[in-house]
Design a protein around this motif. Structure first.
Motif, PDB file in Angstrom:
ATOM      1  N   VAL A  68      51.983  43.814  55.856  1.00 49.55           N
ATOM      2  CA  VAL A  68      52.124  42.572  56.624  1.00 49.55           C
ATOM      3  C   VAL A  68      52.440  42.865  58.089  1.00 49.55           C
ATOM      4  CG1 VAL A  68      53.398  40.404  56.836  1.00 49.55           C
ATOM      5  CG2 VAL A  68      52.823  41.292  54.580  1.00 49.55           C
ATOM      6  N   ALA A  69      53.265  43.868  58.359  1.00 46.28           N
ATOM      7  CA  ALA A  69      53.648  44.183  59.737  1.00 46.28           C
ATOM      8  C   ALA A  69      52.422  44.572  60.571  1.00 46.28           C
ATOM      9  CB  ALA A  69      54.686  45.296  59.761  1.00 46.28           C
ATOM     10  N   ALA A  70      51.566  45.419  60.037  1.00 46.71           N
ATOM     11  CA  ALA A  70      50.358  45.834  60.767  1.00 46.71           C
ATOM     12  C   ALA A  70      49.417  44.653  60.968  1.00 46.71           C
ATOM     13  CB  ALA A  70      49.651  46.956  60.015  1.00 46.71           C
ATOM     14  N   TRP A  71      49.279  43.820  59.958  1.00 44.89           N
ATOM     15  CA  TRP A  71      48.407  42.642  60.062  1.00 44.89           C
ATOM     16  C   TRP A  71      48.934  41.678  61.114  1.00 44.89           C
ATOM     17  CZ3 TRP A  71      47.653  38.558  55.627  1.00 44.89           C
ATOM     18  CH2 TRP A  71      46.586  37.712  55.955  1.00 44.89           C
ATOM     19  N   ALA A  72      50.237  41.402  61.095  1.00 44.26           N
ATOM     20  CA  ALA A  72      50.836  40.488  62.069  1.00 44.26           C
ATOM     21  C   ALA A  72      50.695  41.045  63.487  1.00 44.26           C
ATOM     22  CB  ALA A  72      52.300  40.241  61.734  1.00 44.26           C
ATOM     23  N   ARG A  73      50.948  42.352  63.663  1.00 43.53           N
ATOM     24  CA  ARG A  73      50.820  42.976  64.984  1.00 43.53           C
ATOM     25  C   ARG A  73      49.389  42.850  65.507  1.00 43.53           C
ATOM     26  NH1 ARG A  73      51.193  48.315  63.757  1.00 43.53           N
ATOM     27  NH2 ARG A  73      48.950  48.201  63.524  1.00 43.53           N
ATOM     28  N   ASP A  74      48.419  43.201  64.683  1.00 41.18           N
ATOM     29  CA  ASP A  74      47.019  43.144  65.108  1.00 41.18           C
ATOM     30  C   ASP A  74      46.583  41.713  65.410  1.00 41.18           C
ATOM     31  OD1 ASP A  74      46.979  45.861  64.764  1.00 41.18           O
ATOM     32  OD2 ASP A  74      45.718  45.839  62.965  1.00 41.18           O
ATOM     33  N   ALA A  75      46.996  40.758  64.578  1.00 40.50           N
ATOM     34  CA  ALA A  75      46.626  39.355  64.807  1.00 40.50           C
ATOM     35  C   ALA A  75      47.225  38.841  66.112  1.00 40.50           C
ATOM     36  CB  ALA A  75      47.084  38.495  63.630  1.00 40.50           C
ATOM     37  N   LEU A  76      48.465  39.228  66.401  1.00 42.29           N
ATOM     38  CA  LEU A  76      49.108  38.797  67.645  1.00 42.29           C
ATOM     39  C   LEU A  76      48.413  39.400  68.855  1.00 42.29           C
ATOM     40  CD1 LEU A  76      51.330  37.366  69.213  1.00 42.29           C
ATOM     41  CD2 LEU A  76      52.770  39.382  68.858  1.00 42.29           C
ATOM     42  N   VAL A  77      48.128  40.683  68.800  1.00 40.05           N
ATOM     43  CA  VAL A  77      47.465  41.351  69.925  1.00 40.05           C
ATOM     44  C   VAL A  77      46.101  40.723  70.198  1.00 40.05           C
ATOM     45  CG1 VAL A  77      46.403  43.525  70.665  1.00 40.05           C
ATOM     46  CG2 VAL A  77      48.711  43.521  69.715  1.00 40.05           C
ATOM     47  N   LEU A  78      45.366  40.394  69.159  1.00 37.18           N
ATOM     48  CA  LEU A  78      44.051  39.785  69.349  1.00 37.18           C
ATOM     49  C   LEU A  78      44.135  38.362  69.897  1.00 37.18           C
ATOM     50  CD1 LEU A  78      42.233  41.071  66.159  1.00 37.18           C
ATOM     51  CD2 LEU A  78      41.783  41.741  68.534  1.00 37.18           C
ATOM     52  N   ALA A  96      38.187  35.271  42.206  1.00 40.35           N
ATOM     53  CA  ALA A  96      37.514  35.835  41.027  1.00 40.35           C
ATOM     54  C   ALA A  96      37.318  37.331  41.242  1.00 40.35           C
ATOM     55  CB  ALA A  96      36.169  35.155  40.842  1.00 40.35           C
ATOM     56  N   ASN A  97      37.160  38.058  40.177  1.00 44.37           N
ATOM     57  CA  ASN A  97      36.929  39.504  40.220  1.00 44.37           C
ATOM     58  C   ASN A  97      38.112  40.272  40.803  1.00 44.37           C
ATOM     59  OD1 ASN A  97      34.382  39.043  39.164  1.00 44.37           O
ATOM     60  ND2 ASN A  97      33.458  38.899  41.195  1.00 44.37           N
ATOM     61  N   SER A  98      39.312  39.780  40.638  1.00 43.45           N
ATOM     62  CA  SER A  98      40.565  40.438  41.041  1.00 43.45           C
ATOM     63  C   SER A  98      40.635  40.799  42.525  1.00 43.45           C
ATOM     64  CB  SER A  98      40.829  41.683  40.190  1.00 43.45           C
ATOM     65  OG  SER A  98      39.882  42.702  40.490  1.00 43.45           O
ATOM     66  N   GLY A  99      40.104  39.971  43.375  1.00 42.46           N
ATOM     67  CA  GLY A  99      40.220  40.175  44.817  1.00 42.46           C
ATOM     68  C   GLY A  99      41.293  39.274  45.401  1.00 42.46           C
ATOM     69  N   TYR A 100      41.447  39.323  46.713  1.00 44.39           N
ATOM     70  CA  TYR A 100      42.469  38.529  47.387  1.00 44.39           C
ATOM     71  C   TYR A 100      41.875  37.764  48.549  1.00 44.39           C
ATOM     72  CZ  TYR A 100      45.628  41.724  44.982  1.00 44.39           C
ATOM     73  OH  TYR A 100      46.280  42.468  44.035  1.00 44.39           O
ATOM     74  N   SER A 101      42.334  36.535  48.693  1.00 42.57           N
ATOM     75  CA  SER A 101      42.072  35.742  49.892  1.00 42.57           C
ATOM     76  C   SER A 101      43.445  35.500  50.514  1.00 42.57           C
ATOM     77  CB  SER A 101      41.399  34.415  49.528  1.00 42.57           C
ATOM     78  OG  SER A 101      41.278  33.616  50.677  1.00 42.57           O
ATOM     79  N   LEU A 102      43.685  36.081  51.680  1.00 43.19           N
ATOM     80  CA  LEU A 102      45.011  36.079  52.286  1.00 43.19           C
ATOM     81  C   LEU A 102      45.031  35.260  53.569  1.00 43.19           C
ATOM     82  CD1 LEU A 102      45.471  39.917  51.914  1.00 43.19           C
ATOM     83  CD2 LEU A 102      46.466  38.178  50.431  1.00 43.19           C
ATOM     84  N   ARG A 103      46.173  34.630  53.830  1.00 42.18           N
ATOM     85  CA  ARG A 103      46.337  33.852  55.054  1.00 42.18           C
ATOM     86  C   ARG A 103      47.703  34.187  55.648  1.00 42.18           C
ATOM     87  NH1 ARG A 103      45.824  27.293  55.683  1.00 42.18           N
ATOM     88  NH2 ARG A 103      45.832  27.278  57.953  1.00 42.18           N
ATOM     89  N   LEU A 104      47.722  34.454  56.945  1.00 40.79           N
ATOM     90  CA  LEU A 104      48.953  34.775  57.667  1.00 40.79           C
ATOM     91  C   LEU A 104      49.137  33.738  58.763  1.00 40.79           C
ATOM     92  CD1 LEU A 104      51.231  36.887  58.492  1.00 40.79           C
ATOM     93  CD2 LEU A 104      49.533  37.783  60.076  1.00 40.79           C
ATOM     94  N   ARG A 105      50.276  33.070  58.755  1.00 38.04           N
ATOM     95  CA  ARG A 105      50.597  32.127  59.825  1.00 38.04           C
ATOM     96  C   ARG A 105      51.951  32.507  60.399  1.00 38.04           C
ATOM     97  NH1 ARG A 105      49.365  26.188  57.598  1.00 38.04           N
ATOM     98  NH2 ARG A 105      50.457  26.965  55.784  1.00 38.04           N
ATOM     99  N   LEU A 106      52.025  32.592  61.719  1.00 38.06           N
ATOM    100  CA  LEU A 106      53.280  32.889  62.381  1.00 38.06           C
ATOM    101  C   LEU A 106      53.281  32.298  63.782  1.00 38.06           C
ATOM    102  CD1 LEU A 106      53.272  35.586  64.602  1.00 38.06           C
ATOM    103  CD2 LEU A 106      52.330  36.548  62.531  1.00 38.06           C
ATOM    104  N   GLU A 107      54.474  32.091  64.303  1.00 42.20           N
ATOM    105  CA  GLU A 107      54.647  31.615  65.675  1.00 42.20           C
ATOM    106  C   GLU A 107      55.670  32.506  66.344  1.00 42.20           C
ATOM    107  OE1 GLU A 107      55.379  27.446  66.195  1.00 42.20           O
ATOM    108  OE2 GLU A 107      54.036  26.917  64.547  1.00 42.20           O
TER     109      GLU A 107
END
Length: 128
Positions: free
Chosen positions: A60-70, A2-13
């Motif tokens: 997406v590249a920055a998000w995937a990199r940060d998620a992997l590093v964490l 609602a209110n034009s926001g985003y709920s995002l999910r990234l899954r990778l292996e």
């Protein structure tokens, strides 16, 4: 959302490769990532994703990199601890030399000395 926001999910292996911190052999660990982000305009700092810019473009590249590093362990180690321990014992028997081929390479350090540290034996200290 609602209110034009985003709920995002990234899954990778992915597989992460490097030297084992215990036995120095090649190690591979499989890493699965499941990350979530919320971007709600005007919702404050906690609801603003650093990966969504002012034009609603997702990096997406920055998000995937940060998620992997964490998600990565602090130190990479062999997943097969028995084999790793056997290699550690063999390394200790060789006097701490790294991989079995380190001391056998032509022009390498003398057996029993890790060639990465061999240059330190040339240091001279002032005895005054």
């Amino acid at each position: 959302m609602a209110n034009s926001g985003y709920s995002l999910r990234l899954r990778l292996e992915t597989d992460v490769r490097g030297s084992c911190m215990r036995c120095l052999e090649d190690a591979v660990i499989h890493q699965a990532i499941d990350a979530r982000e919320i971007d709600q305009p005007g919702g404050g700092e906690e609801l603003t994703s650093p990966y969504v810019d002012d034009h609603d473009m997702l990096d997406v590249a920055a998000w995937a990199r940060d998620a992997l590093v964490l998600a990565l362990p602090v130190q990479l180690a062999c997943p097969d601890t028995e084999a790793c321990e056997a290699r550690q014992r063999a390394m200790a028997e060789r006097g701490g030399a790294g991989r079995a081929t380190d001391a056998e390479e032509p022009g390498g350090a003398e057996p029993g000395i890790d060639p990465r540290w061999a240059k330190l034996s040339e240091l001279k200290f002032d005895e005054s």
